[in-house]
Structures are given as C-alpha cells and as structure tokens.
Design a protein around this motif. Structure first.
Motif, PDB file in Angstrom:
ATOM      1  N   TYR A 173     -16.115   3.284   2.859  1.00  0.00           N
ATOM      2  CA  TYR A 173     -16.391   3.998   1.612  1.00  0.00           C
ATOM      3  C   TYR A 173     -17.500   5.033   1.793  1.00  0.00           C
ATOM      4  O   TYR A 173     -17.537   6.071   1.118  1.00  0.00           O
ATOM      5  CB  TYR A 173     -16.783   3.007   0.503  1.00  0.00           C
ATOM      6  CG  TYR A 173     -15.607   2.177   0.027  1.00  0.00           C
ATOM      7  CD1 TYR A 173     -14.530   2.778  -0.626  1.00  0.00           C
ATOM      8  CD2 TYR A 173     -15.585   0.798   0.229  1.00  0.00           C
ATOM      9  CE1 TYR A 173     -13.451   2.024  -1.070  1.00  0.00           C
ATOM     10  CE2 TYR A 173     -14.510   0.026  -0.209  1.00  0.00           C
ATOM     11  CZ  TYR A 173     -13.441   0.649  -0.858  1.00  0.00           C
ATOM     12  OH  TYR A 173     -12.368  -0.090  -1.278  1.00  0.00           O
TER      13      TYR A 173
ATOM     14  N   VAL B   8      -5.618   2.922   5.284  1.00  0.00           N
ATOM     15  CA  VAL B   8      -4.685   4.052   5.141  1.00  0.00           C
ATOM     16  C   VAL B   8      -3.572   3.954   6.175  1.00  0.00           C
ATOM     17  O   VAL B   8      -3.820   3.696   7.356  1.00  0.00           O
ATOM     18  CB  VAL B   8      -5.424   5.396   5.326  1.00  0.00           C
ATOM     19  CG1 VAL B   8      -4.438   6.555   5.338  1.00  0.00           C
ATOM     20  CG2 VAL B   8      -6.448   5.596   4.224  1.00  0.00           C
TER      21      VAL B   8
ATOM     22  N   GLY C 210     -13.539  -0.995   2.913  1.00  0.00           N
ATOM     23  CA  GLY C 210     -13.144   0.408   2.960  1.00  0.00           C
ATOM     24  C   GLY C 210     -11.712   0.616   2.485  1.00  0.00           C
ATOM     25  O   GLY C 210     -11.094  -0.269   1.885  1.00  0.00           O
ATOM     26  N   VAL C 211     -11.183   1.811   2.761  1.00  0.00           N
ATOM     27  CA  VAL C 211      -9.814   2.162   2.355  1.00  0.00           C
ATOM     28  C   VAL C 211      -8.903   2.058   3.571  1.00  0.00           C
ATOM     29  O   VAL C 211      -9.123   2.735   4.591  1.00  0.00           O
ATOM     30  CB  VAL C 211      -9.760   3.599   1.786  1.00  0.00           C
ATOM     31  CG1 VAL C 211      -8.330   3.946   1.372  1.00  0.00           C
ATOM     32  CG2 VAL C 211     -10.708   3.759   0.620  1.00  0.00           C
TER      33      VAL C 211
ATOM     34  N   LEU D 112     -11.816  10.756   4.551  1.00  0.00           N
ATOM     35  CA  LEU D 112     -10.564  10.562   3.815  1.00  0.00           C
ATOM     36  C   LEU D 112      -9.977  11.907   3.400  1.00  0.00           C
ATOM     37  O   LEU D 112      -8.759  12.127   3.477  1.00  0.00           O
ATOM     38  CB  LEU D 112     -10.828   9.682   2.587  1.00  0.00           C
ATOM     39  CG  LEU D 112      -9.603   9.083   1.875  1.00  0.00           C
ATOM     40  CD1 LEU D 112      -8.808   8.199   2.824  1.00  0.00           C
ATOM     41  CD2 LEU D 112     -10.026   8.293   0.636  1.00  0.00           C
TER      42      LEU D 112
ATOM     43  N   ARG E  91      -2.470   4.161   0.688  1.00  0.00           N
ATOM     44  CA  ARG E  91      -3.833   3.653   0.776  1.00  0.00           C
ATOM     45  C   ARG E  91      -3.979   2.348   0.020  1.00  0.00           C
ATOM     46  O   ARG E  91      -3.342   2.138  -1.021  1.00  0.00           O
ATOM     47  CB  ARG E  91      -4.837   4.674   0.261  1.00  0.00           C
ATOM     48  CG  ARG E  91      -4.606   5.133  -1.164  1.00  0.00           C
ATOM     49  CD  ARG E  91      -5.723   6.041  -1.638  1.00  0.00           C
ATOM     50  NE  ARG E  91      -6.977   5.283  -1.867  1.00  0.00           N
ATOM     51  CZ  ARG E  91      -8.132   5.872  -2.107  1.00  0.00           C
ATOM     52  NH1 ARG E  91      -8.228   7.197  -2.121  1.00  0.00           N
ATOM     53  NH2 ARG E  91      -9.217   5.152  -2.324  1.00  0.00           N
ATOM     54  N   THR E  92      -4.789   1.485   0.566  1.00  0.00           N
ATOM     55  CA  THR E  92      -5.097   0.202  -0.064  1.00  0.00           C
ATOM     56  C   THR E  92      -6.614   0.021  -0.041  1.00  0.00           C
ATOM     57  O   THR E  92      -7.236   0.077   1.022  1.00  0.00           O
ATOM     58  CB  THR E  92      -4.440  -0.963   0.703  1.00  0.00           C
ATOM     59  OG1 THR E  92      -3.025  -0.726   0.795  1.00  0.00           O
ATOM     60  CG2 THR E  92      -4.700  -2.291   0.003  1.00  0.00           C
ATOM     61  N   ASP E  93      -7.198  -0.174  -1.222  1.00  0.00           N
ATOM     62  CA  ASP E  93      -8.644  -0.360  -1.299  1.00  0.00           C
ATOM     63  C   ASP E  93      -9.014  -1.795  -0.935  1.00  0.00           C
ATOM     64  O   ASP E  93      -8.473  -2.763  -1.509  1.00  0.00           O
ATOM     65  CB  ASP E  93      -9.147  -0.040  -2.716  1.00  0.00           C
ATOM     66  CG  ASP E  93      -8.980   1.433  -3.060  1.00  0.00           C
ATOM     67  OD1 ASP E  93      -9.036   2.260  -2.123  1.00  0.00           O
ATOM     68  OD2 ASP E  93      -8.783   1.760  -4.241  1.00  0.00           O
ATOM     69  N   ARG E  94      -9.927  -1.943   0.023  1.00  0.00           N
ATOM     70  CA  ARG E  94     -10.404  -3.252   0.456  1.00  0.00           C
ATOM     71  C   ARG E  94     -11.923  -3.315   0.297  1.00  0.00           C
ATOM     72  O   ARG E  94     -12.565  -2.301  -0.008  1.00  0.00           O
ATOM     73  CB  ARG E  94     -10.025  -3.509   1.915  1.00  0.00           C
ATOM     74  CG  ARG E  94      -8.532  -3.446   2.177  1.00  0.00           C
ATOM     75  CD  ARG E  94      -8.091  -4.007   3.497  1.00  0.00           C
ATOM     76  NE  ARG E  94      -9.061  -3.942   4.585  1.00  0.00           N
ATOM     77  CZ  ARG E  94      -8.757  -4.231   5.855  1.00  0.00           C
ATOM     78  NH1 ARG E  94      -7.503  -4.579   6.167  1.00  0.00           N
ATOM     79  NH2 ARG E  94      -9.688  -4.159   6.804  1.00  0.00           N
ATOM     80  N   GLU E  95     -12.477  -4.474   0.539  1.00  0.00           N
ATOM     81  CA  GLU E  95     -13.922  -4.617   0.409  1.00  0.00           C
ATOM     82  C   GLU E  95     -14.668  -3.759   1.439  1.00  0.00           C
ATOM     83  O   GLU E  95     -15.738  -3.227   1.164  1.00  0.00           O
ATOM     84  CB  GLU E  95     -14.334  -6.096   0.589  1.00  0.00           C
ATOM     85  CG  GLU E  95     -13.912  -6.980  -0.580  1.00  0.00           C
ATOM     86  CD  GLU E  95     -14.428  -8.393  -0.408  1.00  0.00           C
ATOM     87  OE1 GLU E  95     -15.151  -8.633   0.587  1.00  0.00           O
ATOM     88  OE2 GLU E  95     -14.120  -9.236  -1.258  1.00  0.00           O
TER      89      GLU E  95
ATOM     90  N   GLY F 221     -16.379   9.043   2.786  1.00  0.00           N
ATOM     91  CA  GLY F 221     -15.345   9.610   1.925  1.00  0.00           C
ATOM     92  C   GLY F 221     -14.834  10.964   2.413  1.00  0.00           C
ATOM     93  O   GLY F 221     -13.665  11.305   2.211  1.00  0.00           O
TER      94      GLY F 221
END
Length: 422
Positions: free
Chosen positions: A377, A404, A401-402, A383, A395-399, A380
């Motif tokens: 994160y 991809v 980070g993202v 990204l 994209r999948t948001d995780r604890e 950014g």
C-alpha cells in the motif's frame, strides 16, 4: 483572384509495356493532375519496352502528339514517368508546349498540402534536389552569349556559365541548410519518441495507398479530428493519437500515403517522417476495397516496395480492407475470398472496427506475459505504473498490499521483479 492552374489543360502521356494488363494505365497520373488542380484534356500512350532516351516517345509518335495537342486544346503535357532533363527539353522543343513529369506534379501537390514547418522543409528539399540537374537547361540562352569566338579573349565569357554555377552553389548551400534543420527536427522527434518508448505503449502505424482512408480510420478509432478529403496526399505530416483497447493504451500513427513510382527524392526527404512506420510494432496496411482487383494488387505492391525501402518490410502486418460501404454483397464476398486473412471495414460508417480492434489485441497477445504481483500500500505509485503498462488488471486487496494479476509486455517484466509473488 483566379487560380492559374485552373486554366491549365494537360495531355497525359505514358509508355505502356506490352505485358501490362491494367485497363487504364494513366489513371493515376490523371488523378494526380486533378489533385493538383489541372484538367486532363486528353491522353496518349506508346507501346514500347522502355522510353526513348532522348525524347521519351519515338519521333513518329511526336508528330501525332503535336496534332493531338492542337485538337484537344491542351497547353501542357504531363508525362507518367520522371523525365531526364534532355528528354524534357527535347519534348518541349518538338511539341511547342511546356512539359512536366510525374515527379514535378507530385512535388507540386506536396508543396500545396504541406502545413507543418517540417513538412514544408521536406518538400523544399525534395524540390531543390529534383531541380539541381535541370538548372543547366534554364541558362542555355545566356551561355550562347559567349559562343562563336575561339580565342578566349574579352567578350567570350558570357554570364551564362557563372550564373549556372551561382545558382548551383546557392542551391547546394540551401540543401545543406535544409538537411541540418531537418536533422535537428528529427532529433527533437527522437526525444519525444524516447518519452513514448519509456511508457512502453504498443505502437501501431497506418500505412497504405494514398486516399485509402487511413486518416478516416484514425479518426474513427481514436476520436481524432484529422483532416480528410477525396484527393491524393491529403495527409503529409505524421499524426499520433492514443487508442484504448480493453483498458490498454496503444499509440496509433497515420503518415503520408504511398503511390506507384513514388519519387526517390520524396522517400529520402520524408524518411524521418516515414520512420514512424518503420518503428511501429504492428502495421495496419489499409486498402481501398472498392478498387478493381487488378488495381488493388498494384496498390498493395507499391506499398510493399516503399515499406521495403524504409526498412519496414519485415514488420508484422495486418491487412485492412476499407470502404466496405461502397461494395454490394457479391463484391464483398469476392474481396473476402481474395484476402481471407484481412479485416473488412468501413471507417466512414464505423463498420467492422470491433473485429479490427480484436485483431490488433490478438497481434500483441504473444508479447504479453501473465504475472502475479503484490504491491504494498505504501507504493501506490507502482500500481499506477503497472496500470500504464498492463492496462486492465485483476486486483485483490489484502492486509499486506494489493494482489494483482495482469498481462505485462515481456520486455517490461524486469521493472516489476521486486513485486513478484514467490
């Protein structure tokens, strides 16, 4: 004020080889004259393997030609080939009217259609190089002032020779100056091109016979407002616009159209401009599908020859058959059977553009590799960088980070090595 070219009426002439099958051998020359604002009063051909080296046509044919000029009230003769200076002089002496060749007509059109500073310089360079060899003929009347005395004394040096040398020196100096200025402009464009290269956007170039509808296609695909018109060489200056397909950006460039026997001076002068085609990752070869089959094949061959000359002969190519709106159902089937790998479109009606876009994407698919990346994160900006290179992505948001999943050009994978998921 009236246009002086509107009063010009030309007799179009050309050599026809016995092996040619084209029904209208002077069709392109007449279209060039129309674009230049000159009316075609008539046409004349002579069948022979090659032009006469001194007069282009044979002596006997020239007598007939003089009668035809008078009969059709022509005040100009336009030749379908580039004439040697002596051919031009001998023809004018025999026919009693000005004679211009194909190259002069094309140069006149280019001079009329060039709008950018670079385009104008390129045309001037081509004109000067074309006219250099013809300067001696302009001053023969002055050279005669020094003729007739053999002692070499006072009065034997007419101003003719010195005037020729003066003109040639001025022309050579101007040519050198133009080349320097064009080289600087090419360097500036190289800087701009390097900026585009850093963005890693795939490059697509439109190439094709002049008046095939390339500018109309550019407008239809990108929403640009490039000027279009039903005349040869409507577009001279390269135009690059951004094209978005499935979330991925491409660069689409339209350049000058090609014709048969495109004068070498123009290919040389416009080489920097044509470089945009040579450097493209994919060339869309646009063809006027409404032309008769024989004409289409001639047009395609002319484009192939110029692409070879500028070093783009081996580039990946996709055939695009434009102007489908001018075909009936039978003609469509004939064209599709003749060119099974091509895409049939109508740029003016936006027909077939979805299939064309899909084919462009498929052409670049092999250059992409699917990767799985984890973008923290705190990074950014990375990204955003990834979006520019890969276009759409999952994209999948995780604890941490993202996560991809994206398709990235193979040549750009190294930029994201530190983000790769083990």
């Amino acid at each position: 004020m009236s246009n002086p070219r509107a009063r010009q009426r030309a007799l179009a002439i050309g050599i026809v080889d016995g092996g040619e099958t084209d029904g209208e051998p002077l069709a392109e020359l007449k279209e060039l004259l129309r674009t230049a604002g000159v009316a075609t009063a008539g046409e004349a051909t002579q069948q022979r393997p090659q032009p006469d080296p001194d007069r282009y046509f044979g002596r006997g044919r020239l007598d007939e030609l003089k009668e035809q000029i008078a009969g059709c009230d022509a005040n100009l003769v336009a030749c379908d080939d580039e004439l040697a200076p002596r051919q031009e002089r001998n023809l004018e002496a025999a026919l009693g009217v000005p004679v211009i060749d194909r190259t002069a007509v094309i140069l006149d059109i280019f001079a009329d259609h060039a709008h950018s500073a670079e385009g104008k310089l390129q045309v001037e360079l081509a004109q000067l190089e074309y006219n250099m060899a013809r300067m001696r003929g302009l001053w023969t009347h002055l050279e005669r002032l020094g003729a007739g005395r053999m002692d070499g004394g006072i009065g034997t040096r007419g101003p003719g020779e010195s005037q020729i040398e003066t003109d040639r020196r001025l022309a050579r100096n101007r040519i050198s100056d133009l080349r320097r200025r064009l080289k600087k402009l090419a360097q500036n464009r190289g800087v701009m091109r390097a900026e585009r290269d850093r963005s890693s956007l795939p490059r697509v170039a439109l190439a094709g016979y002049t008046n095939a509808g390339k500018s109309t296609l550019l407008n239809a695909l990108t929403g640009a407002e490039v000027g279009v018109g039903d005349r040869l060489f409507q577009t001279l200056d390269p135009t690059t616009r951004s094209l978005e397909l499935s979330g991925r950006d491409y660069l689409l460039t339209d350049t000058v159209g090609f014709i048969e026997k495109l004068p070498h001076q123009l290919v040389e002068a416009f080489k920097a401009t044509l470089e945009e085609t040579a450097l493209a990752d994919l060339i869309l070869h646009v063809i006027d599908a409404s032309e008769p089959r024989e004409r289409r094949l001639v047009d395609m061959r002319a484009v192939d020859e110029v692409l070879e000359e500028i070093g783009a002969g081996e580039k990946p190519r996709l055939l695009v058959l434009n102007k489908a709106d001018l075909l009936d159902e039978d003609e469509r089937q004939e064209v599709e059977l003749a060119h099974p790998d091509a895409v049939l479109i109508s740029a003016v009606r936006s027909e077939g553009l979805e299939e064309l876009s899909s084919r462009v994407e498929v052409a670049f698919e092999e250059t992409l590799a699917e990767v799985e990346l984890l973008v923290p994160y705190a990074q950014g900006a990375r990204l955003h960088e990834l979006h520019e290179v890969a276009g759409s992505l999952e994209r999948t948001d995780r604890e941490d980070g993202v996560l991809v999943v994206a398709k990235v050009p193979v040549a750009e994978l190294h930029r994201f090595d530190d983000l790769a998921v083990a």
